[in-house]
Design an enzyme around this catalytic site. Structure first.
Site, PDB file in Angstrom:
ATOM      1  N   SER A  18       3.025   3.919  -0.152  1.00 13.11           N
ATOM      2  CA  SER A  18       4.311   4.446   0.305  1.00 13.11           C
ATOM      3  C   SER A  18       4.598   5.708  -0.505  1.00 13.11           C
ATOM      4  CB  SER A  18       5.401   3.380   0.140  1.00 13.11           C
ATOM      5  OG  SER A  18       6.651   3.852   0.600  1.00 13.11           O
ATOM      6  N   HIS A  45       3.497   4.741   4.618  1.00 13.22           N
ATOM      7  CA  HIS A  45       4.822   4.799   5.237  1.00 13.22           C
ATOM      8  C   HIS A  45       5.122   6.243   5.606  1.00 13.22           C
ATOM      9  CE1 HIS A  45       6.342   0.795   3.308  1.00 13.22           C
ATOM     10  NE2 HIS A  45       5.281   0.656   4.079  1.00 13.22           N
ATOM     11  N   ASP A 137       6.102  -4.266   0.745  1.00 15.08           N
ATOM     12  CA  ASP A 137       5.168  -4.321   1.863  1.00 15.08           C
ATOM     13  C   ASP A 137       3.774  -4.684   1.359  1.00 15.08           C
ATOM     14  OD1 ASP A 137       4.167  -4.155   4.374  1.00 15.08           O
ATOM     15  OD2 ASP A 137       4.215  -1.975   4.524  1.00 15.08           O
TER      16      ASP A 137
END
Length: 840
Positions: A18, A45, A137
């Site tokens: 991310s 992401h 995540d």
């Protein structure tokens, strides 16, 4: 090394990142060898509303082919597949598949989605790498990877730009190694060379030669002697694969057992990691949703129908792991009981052989990623949001008793209405499976429910269980347990290990069963009515004929003992509890007479202060007093009759005063209750507002992560454009060819220094029309030729001479932009003076 390219069983590495992940991923690609024989899938992401430039940014960091994933794209080695913006990515049948996100707002979990499908499709060939990023995540998906034999690596949080994702993964306890990015490629090498089979599928016969049976027995024997875990009855294929993987990660050959045993003796951490791998603690909330739908619709209503408040529902979750499945079942039962408006108590026992997993279940704290499997309504009702994630509510936690138990060696719980044991039997040998199923049959009441995993059946015990839902593996207990069955089952276990667990002097299992039978009959026949309560008068357990003293109150079901007490008992119970709490010792007070329907005999109330797992409790016992023998009656004298009348009047007055005081106390208590409810309502409003703010924070954090990644991409692209611009400028400046760039209006866009030999031009002339400049050469056709080229004519070339007698070849070419459109012209002037003089 190109061996993997000739096979269709190459490893597949899923990389999750991310914020700060672009830099980490580029460093990882730089450190990878030229030919890995693996395929890589990157989930970063990204902002769903902007095109991604990751492919261009990463291509310069590796010799692998870097492509953006598309629907149906085949997965081949030495390729890096990048997730498209605003999409979910999954794998199946050797290809990539694209889907829309399940949640369009807030924190999306695309990496969890990929890992779940990766584990199912590739099993031991699936590898998870978690790099820099915020949030959690990947925490759920990595559990699936571990369950199917894959490997999980995480970037060292101290090195990561954002340590949220690596720390959340490490907190699961399932990460194999925590490494700096530069060392991750070396950790992937053993997995590349390791034998690869399908997800928990049996290895081929030829592969079993890697670890000889006697070597496997030596490792299992060492663990049995040095730890509390006995893997003798586990399937050797599963044990072998996981031991081989641990040996490969330690850079050992499969036949170097002596060296590995030495590592196990001296390295406690390696011993713990091996045990954790062999125990396979993998679970999730509402795993296999179809199973829980069938339980809620067909099974649980039948269990609660017609059950009285004095008949608790008893559940046992065997192999509970970290507790997600246990809490999922409790949520279903609580919802069903509430919907039926019944007052039924739940008694849930959850056991596992792994102490760390049981400790996690007792803690009841789970990462934010559980929001993928738990609905918002259930999160709001059964969980409390904390900074680290979601914690199960006290209502949910108080129902479950977690304990450490080996189902193969320890006696089971008894008189159970339901047993859930999912995905435990698949790891056991057939004789061990039969033993466990026999234990379950003994522990269940008549027509009790047994829930197994999707790959498990009751085997050869069809006569003891009937099918309720075949595909969901839900069975019902039939037949009766034979006398001494429990002793016979336990006797089939390893005698030495069972004796060690039982302790010295414990009676044989058959005598224990007889003793349990005697205790149960005595308790049911002769034990007084008793209630276990908290100091807040909340009922936890009841025993005996409590209906003689307590009653079910109309309205909302309650566990408040004072609300259920019969008239006249509340004051005595409150006084007894107060005195017992104050003194910390057993207290007995007079209870008065029982209900007329029960003979009206006198009884007393005994209160015993207790402690259970740090919780202060009280046991109330209602003790019947023997009826006094009637003495010979005699007639009362007139003086005695008058005295009796006076005493009765005083007693009536005292009783009236006492009733008034009780009424005042009850009014005061009601006022306090209303104030307490108002405080709870305000607290719930604050909690709701806090949850809304946290949701907004998650959405902003998700957007911030995407913007950070996009900003990193833009910075990289800008730097590349600067480099390209500098290169082109140096190329143009290094030549002696005068070059002039004009736009469609024939305004100056760019020129090289050599152009000053033909025009009086300075840097400030950029943007001015060409006609404003003073030309040093006679070239009256320049403007007309430039317009002709703009209209689509071919390049035009002429010879021109300056006032100083210098000759040039003037060429006008079209300046082509995007889509090959003509956006201007390019003028070049090549000096041909020497050639002219030679020709003359």
């Amino acid at each position: 090394m190109r061996v993997a390219k000739d096979r269709d069983d190459f490893p597949v590495v899923a990389i999750g990142a991310s914020a700060g992940g672009l830099e980490a991923c580029r460093r990882l690609l730089h450190a990878l060898p030229a030919d890995t024989g693996m395929a890589f899938i990157l989930v970063q992401h990204l902002d769903p509303n902007h095109e991604s430039m990751l492919v261009d940014l990463l291509s310069s960091a590796t010799t692998m082919a870097v492509v953006q994933a598309s629907e149906g794209m085949p997965i081949v080695p030495d390729h890096l597949y990048v997730i498209p913006p605003g999409r979910y990515l999954s794998v199946a049948a050797g290809a990539l598949h694209i889907s829309q996100p399940e949640a369009r707002h807030g924190a999306r979990l695309p990496f969890d989605h990929l890992l779940t499908t990766l584990a199912l499709a590739y099993g031991r060939r699936g590898i998870c790498v978690i790099l820099s990023g915020t949030g959690a995540d990947g925490c759920l998906g990595l559990k699936a990877v571990k369950q199917h034999g894959g490997m999980v690596l995480a970037q060292d949080p101290t090195e990561a730009s954002y340590d949220g994702m690596p720390r959340s993964a490490i907190a699961t306890g399932l990460v194999d190694r925590v490494l700096p990015v530069a060392e991750i490629p070396s950790a992937l090498s053993p997995q590349r060379a390791a034998p690869t089979y399908g997800p928990e599928a049996p290895a081929p016969a030829s592969a079993l030669d890697h670890l000889a049976p006697d070597h496997l027995a030596r490792v299992i024997g060492f663990l049995r002697g040095q730890t509390e875990h006995d893997f003798t009855h586990y399937k050797p294929g599963t044990l072998q694969r996981r031991i081989e993987r641990r040996m490969a990660m330690a850079a050992l050959a499969a036949d170097d057992v002596e060296r590995y045993l030495e590592i196990l003796r001296t390295d406690q951490r390696e011993r713990d990691l091996l045990i954790k791998d062999l125990l396979i603690n993998v679970t999730s909330f509402f795993r296999d949703p179809r199973v829980f739908d069938v339980l809620a619709a067909q099974v649980i209503p039948g269990l609660i129908h017609g059950r009285g408040s004095d008949q608790p529902i008893r559940l046992w979750v065997a192999g509970c792991s970290t507790g997600e499945e246990t809490y999922s079942l409790v949520m279903l039962f609580r919802e069903a009981i509430t919907a039926a408006k019944l007052n039924i108590r739940l008694q849930v026992f959850a056991s596992d052989v792994d102490p760390e997993a049981v400790a996690t279940a007792r803690e009841g704290l789970y990462p934010e990623a559980i929001a993928k499997n738990v609905s918002p309504a259930r999160l709001s009702r059964f969980f409390v949001r904390e900074e680290q994630g979601y914690r199960v509510s006290p209502e949910l936690r108080a129902v479950v008793v977690f304990t450490i138990q080996d189902v193969l060696a320890d006696p089971p719980f008894s008189r159970l209405d339901m047993i859930s044991c999912r995905n435990l039997l698949i790891y056991l040998m057939p004789d061990a499976q039969t033993k466990v199923l026999s234990l379950f049959h003994f522990a269940l009441v008549e027509r009790g429910i047994l829930l197994l995993g999707s790959s498990e059946t009751v085997g050869g015990m069809e006569g003891n269980f009937e099918v309720i839902a075949k595909s969901e593996r839900i069975y019902r207990h039939v037949g009766r347990a034979r006398a001494g069955e429990l002793g016979a089952i336990l006797a089939s276990a390893d005698g030495t290990r069972l004796l060690a667990r039982s302790g010295p002097g414990q009676p044989p299992s058959r005598d224990g069963a007889y003793g349990e039978l005697c205790r149960r009959v005595v308790l049911e026949t002769y034990a007084p009515a008793a209630v276990l309560i908290t100091h807040g008068y909340e009922q936890r357990y009841a025993l005996g004929p409590i209906d003689r003293y307590l009653r079910v109150t109309p309205g909302t079901p309650t566990h408040d003992l004072l609300a259920m007490a019969r008239p006249g008992l509340r004051t005595r119970i409150r006084a007894a509890v107060h005195e017992a709490t104050k003194s910390g010792a057993r207290v007995v007070v007079a209870g008065g007479r029982g209900a007329s329907g029960d003979g009206g005999g006198r009884f007393s109330i005994a209160v015993h202060p207790l402690q259970s797992e740090g919780e202060a409790l009280l046991l109330l016992c209602f003790l019947d007093e023997p009826a006094p023998e009637n003495p010979p009656s005699r007639a009362a004298t007139p003086g005695e009759s008058q005295r009796i009348a006076e005493l009765e009047q005083e007693l009536a007055a005292t009783s009236a005063e006492l009733q008034g005081a009780i009424r005042n106390l009850e009014i005061s208590g009601e006022d306090q209750r209303i104030a307490h409810e108002e405080a709870l309502s305000i607290n719930e409003e604050f909690q709701s507002t806090n949850e809304e703010l946290l949701t907004s924070k998650e959405e902003l954090q998700s957007l911030n992560e995407e913007l950070t990644a996009l900003n990193t991409q833009l910075q990289e692209t800008l730097e590349r454009q600067r480099t390209t611009s500098n290169d082109l400028q140096n190329i143009l400046y290094s030549t002696d060819v005068a070059t002039l760039f004009l736009d469609r209006a024939l305004n100056i866009r760019f020129f090289t220094p050599a152009t000053r030999a033909l025009f009086n031009i300075i840097p400030g002339d950029v943007g001015r029309p060409l006609r404003d400049l003073t030309s040093l050469a006679v070239d009256r056709a320049l403007a007309a030729d430039a317009r002709a080229v703009l209209r689509g004519a071919a390049a035009i070339e002429r010879e021109v001479e300056t006032d100083a007698g210098t000759w040039f070849i003037r060429r006008i070419l079209p300046y082509r932009g995007e889509n090959d459109a003509i956006d201007g012209v390019v003028l070049t002037f090549t000096d041909i003076t020497e050639r002219k003089r030679t020709a003359e």
